[in-house]
Design a protein around this motif. Structure first.
Motif, PDB file in Angstrom:
ATOM      1  N   MET A   1       0.842  -1.201   0.000  1.00  0.00           N
ATOM      2  CA  MET A   1       0.000   0.000   0.000  1.00  0.00           C
ATOM      3  C   MET A   1       0.874   1.245   0.000  1.00  0.00           C
ATOM      4  SD  MET A   1      -2.805   1.260   2.830  1.00  0.00           S
ATOM      5  CE  MET A   1      -3.999   0.006   2.345  1.00  0.00           C
ATOM      6  N   LYS A   2       0.606   2.160  -0.921  1.00  0.00           N
ATOM      7  CA  LYS A   2       1.399   3.374  -1.023  1.00  0.00           C
ATOM      8  C   LYS A   2       0.913   4.427  -0.030  1.00  0.00           C
ATOM      9  CE  LYS A   2       2.577   3.124  -5.945  1.00  0.00           C
ATOM     10  NZ  LYS A   2       2.469   3.840  -7.237  1.00  0.00           N
ATOM     11  N   PRO A   3       1.823   5.074   0.708  1.00  0.00           N
ATOM     12  CA  PRO A   3       1.409   6.228   1.515  1.00  0.00           C
ATOM     13  C   PRO A   3       1.137   7.419   0.615  1.00  0.00           C
ATOM     14  CG  PRO A   3       3.783   5.940   1.625  1.00  0.00           C
ATOM     15  CD  PRO A   3       3.248   4.765   0.858  1.00  0.00           C
ATOM     16  N   LEU A   4       0.550   8.459   1.160  1.00  0.00           N
ATOM     17  CA  LEU A   4       0.173   9.613   0.353  1.00  0.00           C
ATOM     18  C   LEU A   4       1.346  10.217  -0.402  1.00  0.00           C
ATOM     19  CD1 LEU A   4      -2.407  11.514   2.606  1.00  0.00           C
ATOM     20  CD2 LEU A   4      -2.831  10.492   0.380  1.00  0.00           C
ATOM     21  N   GLU A   5       2.505  10.318   0.274  1.00  0.00           N
ATOM     22  CA  GLU A   5       3.624  11.002  -0.368  1.00  0.00           C
ATOM     23  C   GLU A   5       4.216  10.202  -1.521  1.00  0.00           C
ATOM     24  OE1 GLU A   5       5.523   8.740   3.102  1.00  0.00           O
ATOM     25  OE2 GLU A   5       3.731   9.948   2.767  1.00  0.00           O
ATOM     26  N   ALA A   6       3.855   8.926  -1.651  1.00  0.00           N
ATOM     27  CA  ALA A   6       4.395   8.096  -2.735  1.00  0.00           C
ATOM     28  C   ALA A   6       3.563   8.182  -4.005  1.00  0.00           C
ATOM     29  CB  ALA A   6       4.494   6.642  -2.279  1.00  0.00           C
ATOM     30  N   ILE A   7       2.424   8.848  -3.948  1.00  0.00           N
ATOM     31  CA  ILE A   7       1.562   8.969  -5.119  1.00  0.00           C
ATOM     32  C   ILE A   7       2.046  10.136  -5.953  1.00  0.00           C
ATOM     33  CG2 ILE A   7      -0.798   9.416  -5.897  1.00  0.00           C
ATOM     34  CD1 ILE A   7      -1.698   8.041  -3.268  1.00  0.00           C
ATOM     35  N   ARG A   8       2.308   9.894  -7.217  1.00  0.00           N
ATOM     36  CA  ARG A   8       2.974  10.874  -8.074  1.00  0.00           C
ATOM     37  C   ARG A   8       2.011  11.625  -8.971  1.00  0.00           C
ATOM     38  NH1 ARG A   8       8.299   8.896  -8.770  1.00  0.00           N
ATOM     39  NH2 ARG A   8       8.664  10.620 -10.219  1.00  0.00           N
ATOM     40  N   GLY A   9       2.365  12.887  -9.232  1.00  0.00           N
ATOM     41  CA  GLY A   9       1.668  13.663 -10.240  1.00  0.00           C
ATOM     42  C   GLY A   9       0.293  14.167  -9.865  1.00  0.00           C
ATOM     43  N   GLN A  10      -0.067  14.124  -8.584  1.00  0.00           N
ATOM     44  CA  GLN A  10      -1.409  14.539  -8.154  1.00  0.00           C
ATOM     45  C   GLN A  10      -1.311  15.494  -6.973  1.00  0.00           C
ATOM     46  OE1 GLN A  10      -3.862  13.775  -9.990  1.00  0.00           O
ATOM     47  NE2 GLN A  10      -3.048  12.052 -11.181  1.00  0.00           N
ATOM     48  N   GLU A  11      -0.427  16.460  -7.058  1.00  0.00           N
ATOM     49  CA  GLU A  11      -0.132  17.312  -5.912  1.00  0.00           C
ATOM     50  C   GLU A  11      -1.356  18.108  -5.457  1.00  0.00           C
ATOM     51  OE1 GLU A  11       1.669  18.556  -2.737  1.00  0.00           O
ATOM     52  OE2 GLU A  11       2.486  17.071  -4.132  1.00  0.00           O
ATOM     53  N   GLU A  12      -2.141  18.609  -6.389  1.00  0.00           N
ATOM     54  CA  GLU A  12      -3.318  19.397  -5.991  1.00  0.00           C
ATOM     55  C   GLU A  12      -4.295  18.557  -5.180  1.00  0.00           C
ATOM     56  OE1 GLU A  12      -6.910  22.029  -8.061  1.00  0.00           O
ATOM     57  OE2 GLU A  12      -5.097  21.526  -9.204  1.00  0.00           O
ATOM     58  N   ALA A  13      -4.572  17.345  -5.651  1.00  0.00           N
ATOM     59  CA  ALA A  13      -5.484  16.452  -4.924  1.00  0.00           C
ATOM     60  C   ALA A  13      -4.902  16.064  -3.571  1.00  0.00           C
ATOM     61  CB  ALA A  13      -5.761  15.205  -5.758  1.00  0.00           C
ATOM     62  N   ARG A 163     -23.270  13.366  -6.011  1.00  0.00           N
ATOM     63  CA  ARG A 163     -22.099  14.225  -6.186  1.00  0.00           C
ATOM     64  C   ARG A 163     -22.152  15.435  -5.259  1.00  0.00           C
ATOM     65  NH1 ARG A 163     -23.333  13.622 -11.776  1.00  0.00           N
ATOM     66  NH2 ARG A 163     -23.821  15.857 -11.903  1.00  0.00           N
ATOM     67  N   SER A 164     -23.341  15.999  -5.096  1.00  0.00           N
ATOM     68  CA  SER A 164     -23.463  17.224  -4.293  1.00  0.00           C
ATOM     69  C   SER A 164     -23.239  16.976  -2.814  1.00  0.00           C
ATOM     70  CB  SER A 164     -24.852  17.844  -4.503  1.00  0.00           C
ATOM     71  OG  SER A 164     -25.880  17.019  -3.976  1.00  0.00           O
ATOM     72  N   ARG A 165     -23.373  15.729  -2.371  1.00  0.00           N
ATOM     73  CA  ARG A 165     -23.180  15.413  -0.960  1.00  0.00           C
ATOM     74  C   ARG A 165     -21.773  14.892  -0.659  1.00  0.00           C
ATOM     75  NH1 ARG A 165     -28.371  15.441  -1.956  1.00  0.00           N
ATOM     76  NH2 ARG A 165     -29.882  15.879  -0.305  1.00  0.00           N
ATOM     77  N   CYS A 166     -20.909  14.921  -1.666  1.00  0.00           N
ATOM     78  CA  CYS A 166     -19.520  14.489  -1.489  1.00  0.00           C
ATOM     79  C   CYS A 166     -18.579  15.681  -1.695  1.00  0.00           C
ATOM     80  CB  CYS A 166     -19.151  13.410  -2.499  1.00  0.00           C
ATOM     81  SG  CYS A 166     -20.052  11.854  -2.331  1.00  0.00           S
ATOM     82  N   GLN A 167     -17.476  15.672  -0.986  1.00  0.00           N
ATOM     83  CA  GLN A 167     -16.415  16.619  -1.284  1.00  0.00           C
ATOM     84  C   GLN A 167     -15.627  16.060  -2.471  1.00  0.00           C
ATOM     85  OE1 GLN A 167     -14.191  18.355   1.945  1.00  0.00           O
ATOM     86  NE2 GLN A 167     -15.720  17.702   3.463  1.00  0.00           N
ATOM     87  N   LEU A 168     -15.460  16.874  -3.494  1.00  0.00           N
ATOM     88  CA  LEU A 168     -14.864  16.415  -4.743  1.00  0.00           C
ATOM     89  C   LEU A 168     -13.352  16.548  -4.712  1.00  0.00           C
ATOM     90  CD1 LEU A 168     -17.368  18.008  -7.286  1.00  0.00           C
ATOM     91  CD2 LEU A 168     -17.520  15.810  -6.109  1.00  0.00           C
ATOM     92  N   VAL A 169     -12.677  15.493  -5.133  1.00  0.00           N
ATOM     93  CA  VAL A 169     -11.213  15.499  -5.241  1.00  0.00           C
ATOM     94  C   VAL A 169     -10.869  15.041  -6.652  1.00  0.00           C
ATOM     95  CG1 VAL A 169      -9.021  14.683  -4.307  1.00  0.00           C
ATOM     96  CG2 VAL A 169     -11.009  14.933  -2.797  1.00  0.00           C
ATOM     97  N   ARG A 170     -10.339  15.955  -7.427  1.00  0.00           N
ATOM     98  CA  ARG A 170     -10.070  15.670  -8.838  1.00  0.00           C
ATOM     99  C   ARG A 170      -8.657  15.135  -9.045  1.00  0.00           C
ATOM    100  NH1 ARG A 170      -7.416  18.148 -12.884  1.00  0.00           N
ATOM    101  NH2 ARG A 170      -8.126  17.732 -15.022  1.00  0.00           N
ATOM    102  N   PHE A 171      -8.537  14.083  -9.836  1.00  0.00           N
ATOM    103  CA  PHE A 171      -7.252  13.509 -10.222  1.00  0.00           C
ATOM    104  C   PHE A 171      -7.104  13.656 -11.734  1.00  0.00           C
ATOM    105  CE2 PHE A 171      -8.127  11.751  -6.169  1.00  0.00           C
ATOM    106  CZ  PHE A 171      -6.909  11.426  -5.592  1.00  0.00           C
ATOM    107  N   GLY A 172      -5.978  14.212 -12.162  1.00  0.00           N
ATOM    108  CA  GLY A 172      -5.761  14.415 -13.587  1.00  0.00           C
ATOM    109  C   GLY A 172      -4.748  13.432 -14.154  1.00  0.00           C
ATOM    110  N   THR A 173      -4.592  13.473 -15.467  1.00  0.00           N
ATOM    111  CA  THR A 173      -3.568  12.648 -16.097  1.00  0.00           C
ATOM    112  C   THR A 173      -2.187  13.219 -15.787  1.00  0.00           C
ATOM    113  OG1 THR A 173      -3.792  13.959 -18.121  1.00  0.00           O
ATOM    114  CG2 THR A 173      -5.055  11.913 -17.972  1.00  0.00           C
ATOM    115  N   LEU A 174      -1.190  12.371 -15.767  1.00  0.00           N
ATOM    116  CA  LEU A 174       0.170  12.805 -15.474  1.00  0.00           C
ATOM    117  C   LEU A 174       0.801  13.461 -16.693  1.00  0.00           C
ATOM    118  CD1 LEU A 174      -0.373  10.706 -13.149  1.00  0.00           C
ATOM    119  CD2 LEU A 174       2.090  10.276 -13.191  1.00  0.00           C
TER     120      LEU A 174
END
Length: 325
Positions: A1-13, A163-174
């Motif tokens: 399992m990857k920790p948060l800091e190991a996930i690449r290319g999604q700094e805004e999220a 969708r309106s009852r969730c906080q949205l977290v967008r992930f983009g392409t690298l």
């Protein structure tokens, strides 16, 4: 399992998630959305790990999970009693209402360990109408100290009220440079040529890129290109056979990616060539590409018949090749 800091290319999220975790301002429900294979699922698991971690390692930074405590190990093994993972069951095509009702019941219970109950719904857009409505009730009246993360690459297929009852977290392409860096780390044996092909096929998706470098993608790509050329210049029977093979659920998305890459490569090459028939070739190719993209997007969103989708694209491509040659 990857920790948060190991996930690449999604700094805004990731910054959005770190801010909530560090300030203890986690909401009850989140929607992680973006293209397939860019880290949404890994980030969802890492978020739960951060929430449940007991920080037993000196290396733990207060946000990312330590990876060594009992909670982290249980999460890595999918055995934590307060965490549930929901997805399409084997042999099924949708997430059933019974699965969502059971999830709602479990989330309402008192936590066994720690102070939270957590759950991830993978491919959340594959809920049917009944299961979506059942989930809506849970979102409207969330249990205390419960965290629900929906993961999807088709947010538009979810009910607007969900969708309106969730906080949205967008992930983009690298970006290509970031994708190449990840592929070099994960597939150090890949040549520069393979990495370039992987980037073209991946379209910013780490999962697709790694599948190309490490999986069966190179062989599948070679087969697809050969069959595409043969079927669209041959008879209808050949074309139907190709559509049947690639419509299998384990190969269909690969075929769609390869089709889009094929169009992109032809369009790119045509830019540097002398216009044919006053530009009619290029215009016809672009029109066919756009039509194919629209059909592919509808197929992904509405779960259209896979074989019929491929047959339609191959038939039209065959006709275009005959008239443009």
């Amino acid at each position: 399992m990857k920790p948060l800091e190991a996930i690449r290319g999604q700094e805004e999220a990731l910054q959005q998630l770190r801010s909530a975790l560090s300030g203890e301002r986690m909401g009850h429900a989140y929607l992680f959305y973006g293209p397939q294979g860019v880290g949404k699922g890994s980030a969802a698991k890492a978020t739960l790990q951060s929430l449940f971690c007991r920080r037993e390692s000196p290396a733990a930074d207060g946000v990312s999970g330590c990876g060594v405590c009992g909670a982290c190990r249980k999460l890595a093994n999918a055995s934590h009693p307060d965490v549930n993972f929901v997805g399409v069951e084997s042999g099924k095509t949708q997430i059933s209402v019974d699965q969502i009702r059971e999830l709602s019941r479990v989330l309402s219970l008192t936590p066994f360990e720690g102070g939270w109950k957590g759950a991830i719904i993978d491919d959340a857009a594959l809920m049917n109408a009944s299961s979506a409505n059942a989930l809506l009730k849970t979102l409207e009246e969330p249990a205390n100290h419960s965290l629900l993360i929906l993961v999807t690459n088709q947010p538009g297929a979810l009910l607007p009220t969900i969708r309106s009852r969730c906080q949205l977290v967008r992930f983009g392409t690298l970006e290509e440079s970031e994708l190449v860096s990840v592929l070099q780390e994960e597939a150090p044996q890949a040549s520069a040529e393979v990495l370039q092909q992987a980037c073209e096929i991946a379209q910013g998706s780490v999962a697709r890129g790694l599948d190309f470098c490490l999986g069966e993608m190179p062989k599948l790509r070679a087969r697809f290109l050969k069959e595409l050329d043969h079927s669209t210049s041959g008879g209808l029977a050949d074309l139907l056979d190709v559509a049947l093979f690639w419509s299998h659920k384990d190969r269909f998305l690969t075929a769609l990616v390869l089709l889009q890459a094929w169009f992109q490569e032809r369009i790119r090459d045509s830019v540097f060539q002398e216009p044919k028939d006053g530009g009619a070739y290029q215009e016809g190719l672009m029109e066919l590409s756009l039509w194919s993209d629209r059909l592919i997007n509808r197929a992904k969103k509405f779960n259209l018949n896979r074989q019929l989708v491929l047959e339609a694209i191959l038939i039209r491509l065959s006709r275009w090749r005959r008239t443009s040659s």
